[in-house]
Write an enzyme that holds these catalytic residues in place. Sequence first.
Site, mmCIF file in Angstrom:
data_model
loop_
_atom_site.group_PDB
_atom_site.id
_atom_site.type_symbol
_atom_site.label_atom_id
_atom_site.label_comp_id
_atom_site.label_asym_id
_atom_site.label_seq_id
_atom_site.Cartn_x
_atom_site.Cartn_y
_atom_site.Cartn_z
ATOM 1 N N CYS A 3 70.338 -6.271 -5.904
ATOM 2 C CA CYS A 3 71.485 -7.833 -6.135
ATOM 3 C C CYS A 3 71.650 -8.370 -6.062
ATOM 4 O O CYS A 3 72.129 -9.122 -6.862
ATOM 5 C CB CYS A 3 72.307 -7.071 -4.497
ATOM 6 S SG CYS A 3 70.990 -7.678 -2.999
ATOM 7 N N ILE A 60 40.497 -9.643 11.443
ATOM 8 C CA ILE A 60 41.637 -9.256 11.410
ATOM 9 C C ILE A 60 42.321 -8.425 11.101
ATOM 10 O O ILE A 60 42.258 -8.622 9.728
ATOM 11 C CB ILE A 60 42.646 -9.761 13.287
ATOM 12 C CG1 ILE A 60 43.517 -10.890 12.823
ATOM 13 C CG2 ILE A 60 41.465 -10.629 13.771
ATOM 14 C CD1 ILE A 60 43.649 -11.728 13.710
ATOM 15 N N SER A 61 43.555 -7.556 11.295
ATOM 16 C CA SER A 61 44.528 -6.922 10.761
ATOM 17 C C SER A 61 45.797 -8.117 9.719
ATOM 18 O O SER A 61 45.874 -8.994 10.428
ATOM 19 C CB SER A 61 45.384 -5.679 11.634
ATOM 20 O OG SER A 61 44.081 -4.997 11.504
ATOM 21 N N SER A 100 42.078 -7.154 2.508
ATOM 22 C CA SER A 100 42.157 -6.263 0.927
ATOM 23 C C SER A 100 43.278 -6.035 -0.111
ATOM 24 O O SER A 100 42.588 -6.350 -1.265
ATOM 25 C CB SER A 100 43.123 -5.017 1.801
ATOM 26 O OG SER A 100 42.330 -3.792 2.475
#
Length: 715
Positions: A17, A516-517, A522
């Site tokens: 949109c 930590i996450s 990654s």
Amino acid sequence: MKFKKKNYTSQVDEMDCGCAALSMILKSYGTEKSLASLRLLAGTTIEGTSALGIKKAGEGLGFVVQVLRADASLFEMKKVPYPFIAHVIKNQKYPHYYVITGANKNSVFIADPDPTVKMTKLSKEVFLSEWTGISLFLSPTPSYQPTKEKTSSLLSFIPIITRQKKVILNIVIASFIVTLINILGSYYLQSMIDSYIPNALMGTLGIISVGLLLTYIIQQVLEFAKAFLLNVLSQRLAIDVILSYIRHIFQLPMSFFSTRRTGEITSRFSDASSILDAIASTILSLFLDLTIVLMTGLILGLQNMQLFLLVLLAIPLYIVVIIIFTPLFERQNHEVMQTNAILNSSIIEDINGIETIKALASEQERYQKIDYEFASYLKEAFTLQQSEAIQTAIKTTVQLVLNVLILWFGATLVMHQKITLGQLITFNALLSYFTNPITNIINLQTKLQKARVANERLNEVYLVPSEFEEKKTELSLSHFNLNMSEISYQYGFGRKVLSEIKLSIKENEKLTIVGISGSGKSTLVKLLVNFFQPTSGTITLGGIDLQQFDKHQLRRLINYLPQQPYIFTGSIMDNLLLGASEATSQEEIIRAVELAEIRADIEQMQLGYQTELSSDASSLSGGQKQRIALARALLSPAKILILDEATSNLDMITEKKILKNLLALDKTIIFIAHRLSVAEMSHRIIVIEQGKVIESGSHSELLAQNGFYAQLYHN
């Protein structure tokens, strides 16, 4: 500036949109850009487009963009710079954008990217209840130059059609002969009524009847041949259209998949089918129906010009029907395709996550969501079918009225002995060969309308450039050292995920990245295989910038094993050899499965390496899946392995054995791990926190520093 209806742009997917609203403003100033291009410029993510993204995209195209937080007093100003973009919470549920095209005392005129709404007006009360106040005003800079991006229309499929000209010609010839036989049958009826029966010509009637029977047998043989050739044509067109779409999908960058729901991608297959249907129907109508209309029109005119002129009066009525239903079908087709894409996404998502759904006992909740989306899809599909049924009923009514008028007027001519009864019956029989092709041509409207919408949706994929567009020669490397210099990265125009990363990795080094996450681990390693491009900074392999590498060569040199290893449908051997060299020997396979500590598990299975697996490999444990994926990575020719939580599902004993095996390899290995037992065994540890490298060193060195790593280790 007055907003023109022709500048309206509808969104194609759920998150379009913002880009569709921007497209409308750009069109008002003469610039035409595809939504796919605008998504890239605006940094659209799976969550949609931010106001900052629209601002950056507008500035990149030569506009000054002001982002303001306004209120109702804006509409009381004497000169409001219409059109502008307004951010709203539509129906008090979800973020959305309108283009505001004007306002008066009580109403606000909007162009809603939602194709089911389009251009309309809202009461000021309703608009103000939805409006967040955020508004974007675009005005061209002095150096602004309008640009127009080329997009493919349905005419772009002509080369695909011309490649099948022999098959099409044979279909047309067969159809033409079949129609001629039917016309001859009509004249047989006229001769029988006007000559054979009144004059009792029994012998002639018998000969003609037997001849006609033989002709009808030939006709059915040709009907079979036509049906066979139509199937051949359909399959060849499917290969050209659908396989080319799949081929293009495989060549798109990871950023394409990370910003779209799976259903939005897979729903394009049904879009391609709509295009195929329209192409096949158009071919037959252009080459066959038009020819038959002209031929039977000539015959009907020769039969009786007065009756034929009466027939021609119906054609303008058919044209009016087409014009009336065109905008309706366009809007409804958009909505059917969009609700279908949302439904497909949810079904795929829930099937993939069925284990979690069952573990949370949330089957009913997820079913209700799909039930609601399916009901929405059925509602839109039903509305479209109703419209098609209404149009069909109108066309049929016109045809039936025409038939009655023909018989009425024709009977009058027979009574006045201007034509014979046989001529009237023949004219009426031939009439269907004139009106049916016209009906087929009119029916093209629905199919072409659907195909045009489908083509717009396909274009939004085809216009995303392949990551392999640049042909690059393979580079030779003297060493395999990796170096990252001032690397930063952010998704779209959101916060930085990585910030000024400096990191060097030596050839054959065993390195563990911990944190930590959500710290960016990654994301960092995905930059190494060019899944994403750094926002700033450079990465080199062997002293050569990664951007200079052919991506296939780069990914053969650096193998990334993701957190969730994917097992494909096929045998264990098929899965192991995916990405491996064709010359991979049995000894190399045995070596890889031994290093991954999976050999014993495979050989204990009844069919061993030929054991068939489904795509989710439900017969395997999480640890077995990880070890098969690890063995597959070890069989690749990669000099550098990136293992993203590759042993997280393993018990400590098996994990330790695998780590010991990997550390002995003559390869660079980058581990990403939450388990610090992995980090303990590696040469060096990199600690990342909030996208920055905050510590680096061996296990003992980092413990001695008593910093963040030491806290992680002790906690």
